[in-house]
Scaffold this active site. Structure first.
Site, short mmCIF file in Angstrom:
data_model
loop_
_atom_site.label_atom_id
_atom_site.label_comp_id
_atom_site.label_asym_id
_atom_site.label_seq_id
_atom_site.Cartn_x
_atom_site.Cartn_y
_atom_site.Cartn_z
N ASP A 83 0.85 -1.19 0.00
CA ASP A 83 0.00 0.00 0.00
C ASP A 83 0.89 1.25 0.00
OD1 ASP A 83 -2.42 1.39 0.22
OD2 ASP A 83 -2.32 1.44 2.41
N ASN A 255 -10.16 0.56 0.06
CA ASN A 255 -9.12 0.46 1.10
C ASN A 255 -9.63 0.86 2.47
OD1 ASN A 255 -7.44 -0.07 -1.04
ND2 ASN A 255 -5.95 1.53 -0.53
N ARG A 261 -8.23 -0.06 12.86
CA ARG A 261 -7.53 0.53 14.02
C ARG A 261 -8.52 0.81 15.14
NH1 ARG A 261 -3.11 4.83 11.57
NH2 ARG A 261 -2.34 3.49 9.92
P1 13P Z 1 -8.71 4.93 5.76
O1 13P Z 1 -7.82 5.81 6.58
O2 13P Z 1 -9.98 5.64 5.39
O3 13P Z 1 -8.98 3.61 6.40
O4 13P Z 1 -7.94 4.64 4.37
C1 13P Z 1 -7.03 3.59 4.27
C2 13P Z 1 -6.27 3.62 2.99
O5 13P Z 1 -6.60 4.30 2.04
C3 13P Z 1 -5.08 2.76 2.92
O6 13P Z 1 -4.40 2.94 1.72
O1 G3H Z 2 -3.11 4.92 3.68
C1 G3H Z 2 -2.34 4.70 4.61
C2 G3H Z 2 -2.62 3.57 5.52
O2 G3H Z 2 -3.64 3.89 6.41
C3 G3H Z 2 -1.36 3.09 6.18
O3 G3H Z 2 -0.93 3.95 7.18
O4 G3H Z 2 1.54 4.27 6.87
O5 G3H Z 2 0.48 4.49 9.14
O6 G3H Z 2 0.73 2.25 8.05
P1 G3H Z 2 0.55 3.74 7.84
ZN ZN Z 3 -4.50 4.94 1.00
#
Ligand code: 13P
Ligand code: G3H
Ligand code: ZN
Length: 310
Positions: A83, A255, A261
């Site tokens: 991601d 996503n 969380r």
């Molecule tokens: P949220 O913060 O809305 O859960 O989005 C997660 C996301 O886009 C991870 O790439």
């Molecule tokens: O889009 C981002 C995700 O919520 C991941 O967040 O970089 O804190 O793991 P993170």
């Molecule tokens: Zn994202």
């Protein structure tokens, strides 16, 4: 079934008009909660890890956990995706370690630079049989303080989306239609630009569209966190009805991180508050994992419509 690429998953999702949930992972309980839910719903699922999640969990642990999930549920298609890959090197690391897909997030660069970086990742990934998600447009949150005239420039331009996909050969495209990351997505009413989604879809009908920042910020979970000692005031996400509409209107991957969380934290906080004498981690991680499962199952079944699409 071993790990599957998202290519087949997305083909079915586009033909049958549903979305596949992509859930962020960084430990065993989160992975188990997600795959338990997918298995209960007989749904395909994408597990995804950000570069900071990979640093936290360590890539070899992460891949072993994902491997365990695929052998526990051989009939459920499970993909493991990077991601928000920040650069070529991180994408390469994941490709070389068995990820089925990677995202290269060039949205912070200008159009031409985004194309060049994405193309470099696509060339390497495709040579290894791995597929690539790219991003065009910017996901501003309310904390970014975007003024009204700027806000139009943040959304994905449909014409550019068409050029971008042609120029890069990316396999799926994340677009900006008003969502944002985190627990504070809207000051007033939630609003998504479905008109832009429609226009993008008509220009790139064969490219799966991805929606980031798509947590609902489930009010019951926020309340539960706050009731048991948390302090998360004014949190607001994308309502289920909008996500459902997106799922049947051409969005193939949704996503979710923030809702997981919140679920984990709510579950742990409840035990900490109600049983201050408990100190066996299993005592609080078991209900936390169960809340993750329930949260994911609700999304798969009631919102994304991917039940029985395994
Ligand atoms: P949220 O913060 O809305 O859960 O989005 C997660 C996301 O886009 C991870 O790439
Ligand atoms: O889009 C981002 C995700 O919520 C991941 O967040 O970089 O804190 O793991 P993170
Ligand atoms: Zn994202």
């Amino acid at each position: 079934m071993s790990l599957v690429t998202t290519t087949e998953m997305f083909k079915k999702a586009m033909e049958e008009k549903f979305a596949i949930g992509a859930f962020n992972v960084n430990n065993m309980e989160i992975i188990q909660g997600i795959v338990d839910a997918a298995a209960a719903e007989n749904s395909p699922v994408i597990l995804q890890a950000s570069s900071s999640a990979i640093k936290y969990a360590r890539i070899n642990y992460l891949m072993k956990l994902v491997e365990a999930a695929t052998s526990e549920y051989p009939n459920i298609p499970i993909a493991i995706h990077l991601d928000h890959g920040p650069d070529f090197e991180t994408c390469k690391l994941c490709i070389d370690n068995g990820f089925t897909s990677v995202m290269i997030d060039g949205s912070k660069y200008d159009f031409e630079e985004n194309i060049a970086l994405t193309k470099k990742v696509v060339d390497y990934a495709h040579s290894k049989g791995v597929v690539v998600e790219a991003e065009l447009g910017k996901l501003a949150g309310i904390e970014d303080d975007v003024n009204v005239s700027d806000s139009d420039a943040m959304y994905t331009d449909p014409e550019q989306a068409e050029q971008f996909v042609k120029a890069t050969g990316c396999d799926s495209l994340a677009i900006a239609i008003g969502t944002s990351h985190g627990a504070y997505k809207f000051k007033g009413e939630a609003k998504l630009r479905f008109d832009i989604l429609k226009e993008v879809k008509s220009r790139i009908p064969n490219t799966p569209i991805v929606l980031h920042g798509a947590s609902t910020v489930i009010p019951e979970l926020v309340e539960m966190c706050n009731k048991f000692g948390g302090n998360i005031p004014g949190a607001k996400g994308v309502p289920d009805e909008m996500l459902h509409e997106a799922s049947i209107s051409g969005v193939s991957k949704i996503n979710v991180d923030t809702d997981l969380r919140l679920a984990m934290t709510a579950g742990i906080r409840k035990v900490f508050t109600e049983e201050p004498n408990a100190f066996d981690p299993r005592k609080y991680l078991t209900p936390a994992r169960e809340l993750i499962k329930n949260t994911v199952q609700h999304k798969i079944k009631d919102v994304f419509c991917s039940s029985n699409k395994a």
